[in-house]
Design an enzyme around this catalytic site. Structure first.
Site, PDB file in Angstrom:
ATOM      1  N   LYS A 196     -18.136 119.820  68.164  1.00 24.07           N
ATOM      2  CA  LYS A 196     -18.123 119.600  66.711  1.00 24.07           C
ATOM      3  C   LYS A 196     -19.440 118.972  66.279  1.00 24.07           C
ATOM      4  CE  LYS A 196     -15.191 117.349  63.192  1.00 24.07           C
ATOM      5  NZ  LYS A 196     -13.955 116.554  62.993  1.00 24.07           N
ATOM      6  N   SER A 223     -10.636 118.548  60.135  1.00 22.34           N
ATOM      7  CA  SER A 223     -12.024 118.889  59.881  1.00 22.34           C
ATOM      8  C   SER A 223     -12.724 119.557  61.062  1.00 22.34           C
ATOM      9  CB  SER A 223     -12.812 117.627  59.511  1.00 22.34           C
ATOM     10  OG  SER A 223     -12.779 116.693  60.597  1.00 22.34           O
ATOM     11  N   SER A 276      -7.535 115.776  62.445  1.00 25.20           N
ATOM     12  CA  SER A 276      -8.627 116.758  62.437  1.00 25.20           C
ATOM     13  C   SER A 276      -8.795 117.545  63.734  1.00 25.20           C
ATOM     14  CB  SER A 276      -9.950 116.071  62.089  1.00 25.20           C
ATOM     15  OG  SER A 276      -9.963 115.692  60.739  1.00 25.20           O
TER      16      SER A 276
END
Lengths: 470, 79
Positions: free
Chosen positions: A80, A155, A179
Site C-alpha cells: 500500500k 482504504s 481498511s
C-alpha cells in the site's frame, strides 16, 4: 508452468523450496499479469519491473546455493502506497505528497526483505488512507476485479484489487477502521487485522496512531498465516510495538475448531436492520453453521450496540487524524481531494472533551469485550455491510451519512479480526464473515478461518478478469 | 437522538476556531453533515459516577536501570 497465479503463496513457496520453480519464473509471471491487467483494474501506482527482476535473480542464486530463507523467499508482494520503501515515492494517494521520496525502508519492508520477499509494486490507496474513490486525484481509484464498475472498498483499495486480480499473491494493507477488512470482503480475499502492536508501524504514514496496524491480504488462509509470520515481531523503534514473539500461525490451518467455544454477535446487525444486507447476514449464518458442524460449541454473545463502538472509534480516528493533518489543512487545503476533506474535517469540529469522552468509552468497551471473551475463544461478526457497491454511488457527501462499519469496533479494542470469504452472491460478488480473537490470539482466528474456507470451498472461483476472460 | 443541525453563525465559530478557510460548498456540506458528528459524540456520554476512572491512566516513567543502580551506589557510598 503457465498458471502460477493459481498456485497462491503457500504452494508457490513449496515449489520454490523444492526448486521445481524459480523465483525468476514466478516474478516474471506476476509482472506480466500486473502490467497486462493494471490498465483495467488500476491497482498499482507503480510497478517495479527492473528491481523485482533483479531481486528475483538474487533470490534464485541464494536458493541454488543452499541459502533458502523460508516460505517467503522469492515471493512477490504489493505494498500500500502509504508504506515507505527507501528511494521510492510514498504518495499517500495525495497531491500533497506526490513526490515525497522515502529515505528509509519501513519496518514492514525490512522484515519482508529479510525474509527474501520481492516488492512487485506499490498499490493504490485512498488519499491518506481515509479518502474515497476519488477520480479528481492523479491516480484515480482501483477497480474491483469482480466487476470493474464496483468499489474495491478502502482504504487499501489497490492492495485488494491487486490480489483479487491475481497480479500478486500477497499485498500489505493498513487498517484503522476496516481498511484491510473492507477491501478483503468486497474483493473476496482473506484479510487479517492483527492485534494492535503485532506489526510495527514504523515507516507507515499515520492516520490515527492508536487504532492502526498493517495486515496481510491474500487469496487463502494459509497464505495469510505465512505472511503474518514474516511481518510480525517486536520493533523497539515503534513505541506501540508489542514485545511478543510471532507464532507459527501456518500450523493453525490443520487444527480445526473442536473444543472451541465461539460466540455469535448477532445484536450488532439485528439492532441495525437497515444497516446490513440480507445476504451478508446469510453469510454470517452460514459460517456459524459451518463452525458448529465442525465441532465448535456455539453460544450467543450480546455486546453493547454497534453504534457505541463505532462512535468511539470514529471520534478517536477523526481527532487523531485532524492533529496529524492540522498544518496542511490550514495552509494546503486546496491540495486535498474532496473525499479526504470530507473525512478529515469532522476532527476539526470536535472538542478536547469529545476526544476524552471517546477514550473513556473506549476503556469501558474494551473491558466489556474482554469479559465477554473470558467465556469464549472467538467471536463471529458480520463481515461488511453488504457486497461491493457501485463506485458511482459513492459520491462526496455520502461518507458522513451515518453508514456503520462492523470492522471499526475491533480497531477500538485492538483485537485481531479477520475477513474470510463465504462465497458469491447471485450477482457474482463476494460475501464474507468476520472472526475476532482475544488479544494476541491470531492462532485461534486462523484455525476457525481455515474451517470456513475449507467448508465453503470457493477458492477455485476467480473473477473473470483474473481468468483472462474479460 | 442527534442534535439539531447547527446554524451558519454557530458553525462559522467552530470553523474559525479550527483555523480553517472553507469555500462555500465545503462549508455547507460540512454544516449539513454536522448532525452526524453530534450523533457520534452524543453516544459517548453515558451515565458514569464521579469516581469513574478515565480510560487511560498516566504512569510516571520508571527510572532506568542505569539510574537505579547509580542511585543505589550513591546510597551505599553514603553509608
Amino acid at each position: 508452468m503457465s498458471e502460477i497465479w493459481k498456485l497462491g503463496l503457500a504452494e508457490t513457496a513449496r515449489l520454490i523450496e523444492t526448486r521445481e520453480i524459480s523465483p525468476v519464473e514466478v516474478v516474471d509471471h506476476y509482472l506480466d499479469r500486473a502490467n497486462a491487467l493494471n490498465p483495467a483494474v488500476n491497482c498499482y501506482v507503480r510497478i517495479e519491473d527492473d528491481s523485482a527482476r533483479a531481486s528475483a535473480k538474487v533470490a534464485e542464486a541464494e536458493i541454488m546455493a543452499g541459502r533458502y530463507k523460508g516460505a517467503m523467499h522469492g515471493i512477490p508482494y504489493a505494498l500500500k502506497d502509504i508504506i515507505d520503501v527507501a528511494g521510492l515515492p510514498t504518495t499517500n494517494g495525495s497531491r500533497l505528497t506526490l513526490n515525497d521520496i522515502a529515505t528509509e525502508d519501513s519496518a514492514v519492508v525490512e522484515r519482508l526483505s529479510a525474509a527474501g520477499s520481492i516488492l512487485l509494486g506499490k498499490a493504490e490507496t485512498q488519499e491518506f488512507a481515509i479518502g474515497g474513490p476519488d477520480f479528481s486525484l492523479p491516480h484515480g481509484p482501483a477497480r474491483n476485479p469482480w466487476d470493474l464498475d464496483r468499489f474495491t472498498g478502502g482504504s487499501s483499495s489497490g492492495s485488494g484489487s491487486a490480489v483479487a486480480a491475481a497480479t500478486v499473491p500477497l499485498a500489505i494493507g493498513t487498517d484503522t477502521g476496516g481498511s484491510v477488512r473492507t477491501p478483503s470482503a468486497y474483493c473476496g480475499l482473506v484479510g487479517m487485522k492483527p492485534t494492535y502492536g503485532r506489526i510495527s508501524r514504523r515507516g507507515i504514514t499515520q492516520q490515527a496512531y492508536s487504532l492502526e496496524t498493517a495486515g496481510p491480504m491474500t487469496w487463502t488462509v494459509k497464505d495469510n498465516a505465512i505472511a503474518l509470520e514474516a511481518l510480525a515481531g517486536y520493533d523497539r523503534l515503534d513505541p506501540a510495538s508489542a514485545d511478543i514473539a510471532p507464532q507459527a500461525w501456518s500450523m493453525a490451518v490443520d487444527m480445526g475448531v473442536k473444543a472451541m467455544k465461539i460466540g455469535l454477535v448477532r445484536n450488532f446487525h439485528e439492532q441495525e436492520p437497515d444497516g446490513f444486507s440480507d445476504e451478508i447476514v446469510s453469510a454470517f449464518e452460514l459460517a456459524a453453521k459451518v463452525l458448529k458442524d465442525a465441532g465448535a460449541e456455539i453460544v450467543e454473545v450480546e455486546l453493547s450496540p454497534l453504534r457505541h463502538y463505532f462512535a468511539a472509534q470514529r471520534v478517536i480516528m477523526y481527532g487523531e487524524a485532524a492533529a496529524f493533518h492540522e498544518d496542511d489543512f490550514r495552509s494546503n487545503l486546496h491540495l486535498y481531494g474532496p473525499y479526504a476533506i470530507e473525512r478529515f474535517l469532522p476532527g476539526f469540529l470536535l472538542t478536547a472533551a469529545d476526544y476524552v469522552q471517546a477514550s473513556r468509552r473506549r476503556g469501558e468497551l474494551i473491558r466489556e469485550l474482554k469479559e465477554a471473551m473470558c467465556e469464549v475463544d472467538l467471536l463471529l461478526v458480520v463481515g461488511a455491510v453488504g457486497a461491493a457497491p457501485l463506485i458511482k454511488g459513492i459520491e462526496p457527501g455520502s461518507l458522513l451519512n451515518g453508514t456503520l462499519s462492523a470492522n471499526a469496533p475491533f480497531n477500538l479494542t485492538g483485537s485481531p479480526a479477520m475477513i474470510v470469504p463465504t462465497g458469491l452472491n447471485p450477482s457474482g460478488l463476494p460475501l464474507a464473515v468476520q472472526i475476532v480473537g482475544r488479544h494476541f490470539d491470531e492462532f485461534s482466528v486462523y484455525q476457525a478461518a481455515q474451517v470456513i474456507e475449507t467448508a465453503v470451498g470457493c477458492r477455485n472461483m476467480y473473477p473473470e478478469i483474473t481468468a483472462g476472460k474479460c | 437522538m442527534p442534535s439539531e443541525t447547527i446554524s451558519r453563525e454557530e458553525f462559522s465559530v467552530l470553523v474559525d476556531r479550527a483555523g480553517l478557510k472553507l469555500d462555500e460548498a465545503q462549508f455547507e456540506a460540512m454544516r449539513g453533515s454536522y448532525v452526524h458528528i453530534r450523533a457520534l459524540t452524543d453516544l459517548l456520554r453515558v451515565p458514569r459516577s464521579r469516581k469513574t476512572e478515565g480510560a487511560h491512566v498516566f504512569h510516571a516513567p520508571m527510572p532506568s536501570a542505569d539510574k537505579q543502580s547509580a542511585s543505589a551506589d550513591t546510597s551505599i557510598s553514603k553509608e
